[in-house]
Scaffold this motif. Sequence first.
Motif, short mmCIF file in Angstrom:
data_model
loop_
_atom_site.label_atom_id
_atom_site.label_comp_id
_atom_site.label_asym_id
_atom_site.label_seq_id
_atom_site.Cartn_x
_atom_site.Cartn_y
_atom_site.Cartn_z
N PRO A 104 38.51 -80.05 47.81
CA PRO A 104 40.05 -80.48 48.00
C PRO A 104 40.79 -78.77 47.47
O PRO A 104 40.82 -78.14 47.50
CB PRO A 104 40.12 -81.25 46.71
N GLN A 105 41.89 -79.05 48.97
CA GLN A 105 42.33 -77.47 48.62
C GLN A 105 43.64 -77.64 47.20
O GLN A 105 43.89 -76.31 46.63
CB GLN A 105 43.28 -77.22 50.11
N SER A 106 43.42 -78.99 46.83
CA SER A 106 44.63 -78.98 45.51
C SER A 106 44.26 -78.00 44.43
O SER A 106 44.12 -77.89 43.46
CB SER A 106 44.69 -80.29 44.96
N ILE A 107 42.59 -77.84 44.34
CA ILE A 107 41.76 -77.46 43.38
C ILE A 107 42.70 -76.60 43.06
O ILE A 107 42.99 -74.95 41.98
CB ILE A 107 40.42 -77.34 43.47
N SER A 108 43.22 -75.70 44.02
CA SER A 108 43.49 -73.87 44.36
C SER A 108 44.80 -73.95 43.17
O SER A 108 45.46 -72.32 42.00
CB SER A 108 44.32 -73.44 45.52
N LYS A 109 45.44 -75.23 42.39
CA LYS A 109 46.91 -75.59 41.38
C LYS A 109 46.09 -75.14 40.24
O LYS A 109 47.07 -75.64 39.45
CB LYS A 109 47.44 -76.57 42.28
N LEU A 110 45.26 -75.51 39.64
CA LEU A 110 44.39 -74.99 38.75
C LEU A 110 44.75 -73.62 38.37
O LEU A 110 43.62 -73.12 37.87
CB LEU A 110 43.10 -76.18 38.45
N THR A 111 45.76 -73.30 37.30
CA THR A 111 45.88 -71.94 37.27
C THR A 111 45.17 -71.49 35.74
O THR A 111 45.02 -70.64 35.29
CB THR A 111 47.37 -71.91 37.20
N PHE A 112 44.82 -72.73 35.24
CA PHE A 112 44.19 -72.49 33.84
C PHE A 112 42.69 -72.54 33.69
O PHE A 112 42.75 -72.29 32.63
CB PHE A 112 45.13 -73.20 32.96
#
Length: 961
Positions: free
Chosen positions: A842-850
């Motif tokens: 999923p593209q949203s995995i890029s939001k996991l900044t930590f």
Amino acid sequence: MHISLKQMKQTMRIVVALVFIAIATINISFCKGISSVGCLQSERLALLMFKQDLIDPANRLVSWTSDHGDCCTWSGIVCDNLTGHVLKLNLRTPLKKEVVTLADFHARERSKLSGKINTSLVDLKHLRSLDLSDNNFEGVEIPRFLGSMQNLRYLNLSLNSFQGMIPPQLRNLSNLQYLGLGGMLDVKSLWWLSRLSLLKHLDLDGVDLSNSSDWLQVIHTLPSLVVLKLSYCELHHFPPQPVLNFSSLASLDLSGNHFEGPIPDGLQNLTSIRHLDLSDNLFNSSMPSWLYRLRNLEELFLSGNSLQGLMDGLGNLSSIKVLDLSENHFEGGMPVSFGRLCNLRSISLGWVILNQEISQVLNIFSECVAKVLEYLNLGYTQLFGPLTNQLGRFKNLKLLYLGYNSISGPIPRSLGELSTLESLYLLYNQFNGTFSEIHFNNLTRLMGLEVSGNSLTFKFPPQWVPPFKLVLLGLGSCHLGPNFPSWLRSQRSLFYLDISNSSIFDTIPQYLFKFPLTFLNLSHNKFYGEIPNLIQSTQLSSLDLNSNNLSGPLPQIPKNMHVLDLSNNAFLGSMFAQLCTEMNESKSLMEILILNKNFLSGELPDCWRNWQHLEVLNLEDNKFTGTLPPSIGSLTFLQSLKLRKNSFVGEVPLSLQNCTELVELDLGENEFVGNVPAWMGERFSRIKILILRSNKFQGLLPRELCYLTSLQILDLAYNNLSGNIPRCIGYFSAMMRKSEMDVDIEYGSNGDFNSGHMEDALLVNKGEMAEYNTILKFVRMINLSKNNFSGGIPMGVTDLSMLRSLNLSHNSLTGRIPDNIGAMSSLESIDFSGNQLSGEIPQSISKLTFLSVLNLSNNKLSGRIPSSTQIQTFSASSFTGNELCGPPLSNNCTVSIPTAGDQNRGEKEVDWFYVSMALGFVVGFWSFIGPLFFSRRWRCMYFQFLSSLQDKLGSVVRKCY
């Protein structure tokens, strides 16, 4: 007979003198409680009836018997010397010692009177003073009949356990001057107080006044009030009052309430006030200017608020003797104006950020303040720099607390000039150098010394005998070794001793356990041999010997011990002798028992019913075998049970469901079998840490575990669990939102120098096993790896926004990674490797900044790896074993729309096979279809051909039938 005027005057002088002598004699005998008449029979019987309803466990009223006929000689009784009437009854529980150990505290608690208050007290018609304070009339209401004892001037019922409402009948005590009702009582209105116009002292500490809106109005009607105590009364609002007219009020205590905002201006007219306590409220403004004009103020307590601004104006309080400003947000450091407080005896600024050199602070006090100051508390104030010989100017100092700062350098020799010093606390600074006898030779009154957490070396001659008798000594992390300090033999009054981590390589001396020690910490040294006999250490409450080289069997445990830590040693053998031999209730006081990392073996004895006060039991990393005994379920107060890394077998006993207070359960690395009990989810509502990893559990994961709303850590890795992961896994509410109570998980704390046991846990996080303690409260993790789970990853897992680590690796999971995984904003580690997951990442995995650990290898994932700075930092091994393309993998994805960079690379990258195939298809298609469009003759010939072909095929079919 003729008597001259001169003789008459002389005779009158003699008569008057005799009268004064008689009066003086009466007064003296009255003050001593002696009655020449003896008490009245009716009042003696009334007192005996009163005693009958009392429970007196310490025989404090042993003199109250019919054999002692004169009740005026009984304990706590004072009579009128002339009439014999009982005037005073004082049964307050006495406080015998200044220094109270835990054993002394319990002994005093046991000596308190309890029972009921008999109505016979009303027969003491002339009673003026009744003091029943500091006893234990638990569950009893204040008797209404006390309101009929109208001669009372003094009534003290505080510090009891009275319950219920304060009886309004007390309004009839119109002669009352002192009223003490402090305790857990309720009141709806204080209107009845307005009848007590002579009242000078009113103590309502702890009484719930939250429903009494008239409290200030009523108190305002008491013109003679001198002392008013309203601490911890659940007061939230200070009623608007123009100016309080308490011209006689000398002491006001409003501490421990919920007042907020600025300090009320209504207090500014307290011109006679000498004691003002506003501590432990929610005041959050700067200090009002009128406060500095209270020139009679001697004691001011403002600690535990959020007061701001500068402290300069307090330098105008020329009469101040006690000043407590700790735990506030004052700015500007220690003001120079404090140097003018020449009457100052005690000052506390703990937890106020001063951020100054210690020498600068001491210099402010170096003139008149240094000559009178007795108590100085500057702990947790960010002081730094060296402690200089300025210290020697404080000749009257009794207590010096400089703990938890960054003060450095050696201890100045001038410390030895403080001959009145009783308590010295320099713990957890950056002191170094040597402590020698020159620092102590004049400190004859020293009772408490705490310098733990510094790099100090104690060096004394072998024959040195200290001039002091300590009761408290803390030298943790100082250098004392290699031999046990011989000078400690003379400190026979010690009840607190901490010499942990002090480089001692020796045996433990037997004489140490003959001291009246309550707390003893010898941990993190190199003590060897066996532990001396502990049975005679009847006062020892907490013993910490962890991380030494001690060996042999476990010692017999003293009767009154509450905390025992023998972990990380070499003890061996069974626990049977400690658990099951001559057990009785006196041995059931143990609350924390820590025996991990030893060589203890055999089966656990089935004698745990004798240890029902246990809160923490840690037996991990030993050699225990067999099944868990059923009696372990009798530990109903148990909050932490750790049995990891033994050889326990069988199923988890059903009796364990009785341990409903469990916060941590670690059964990892054993050989437990069967299903994960469903009752764990139903009975363990408080559990935060559940670790069952590396066992032989099998079957489905019970849905009931989803009821564990407090769960922060779930580790079921390395088992044989199967089936789907329950969809309700997203119900773990402690992993869904940030907790307002992220506090240390701690057990067994009490007020006798024992701060309790801070929970720790051995966790596999980010692929590594580590021990977590101080940051354990922040950890949120789920580890279901190395099982046989199938089906998809539940969508609900993405609701766990506070989850930091999610490991589902090495199962048989299928389907896609949840599209909304980017909503798990706190994730630091994801491991989905070794499954059969498919689809795109999923593209949203890029939001996991930590995110710092990611492993998606060995699945059936396909497509492009999402591009983001965070994802590109992971190595190719995080994605191998899939059908993925793009960085950080070396195989690039096919680009449907070439970029400008692709065009500049020229024709070398054009695949001419596909170009020629497309061109051939176009030429062939139009070569055949084109003539049909443009030539009528061609169209007729083509359709005739199709018609004849149809006829031929039809005849062939008919012949076949």
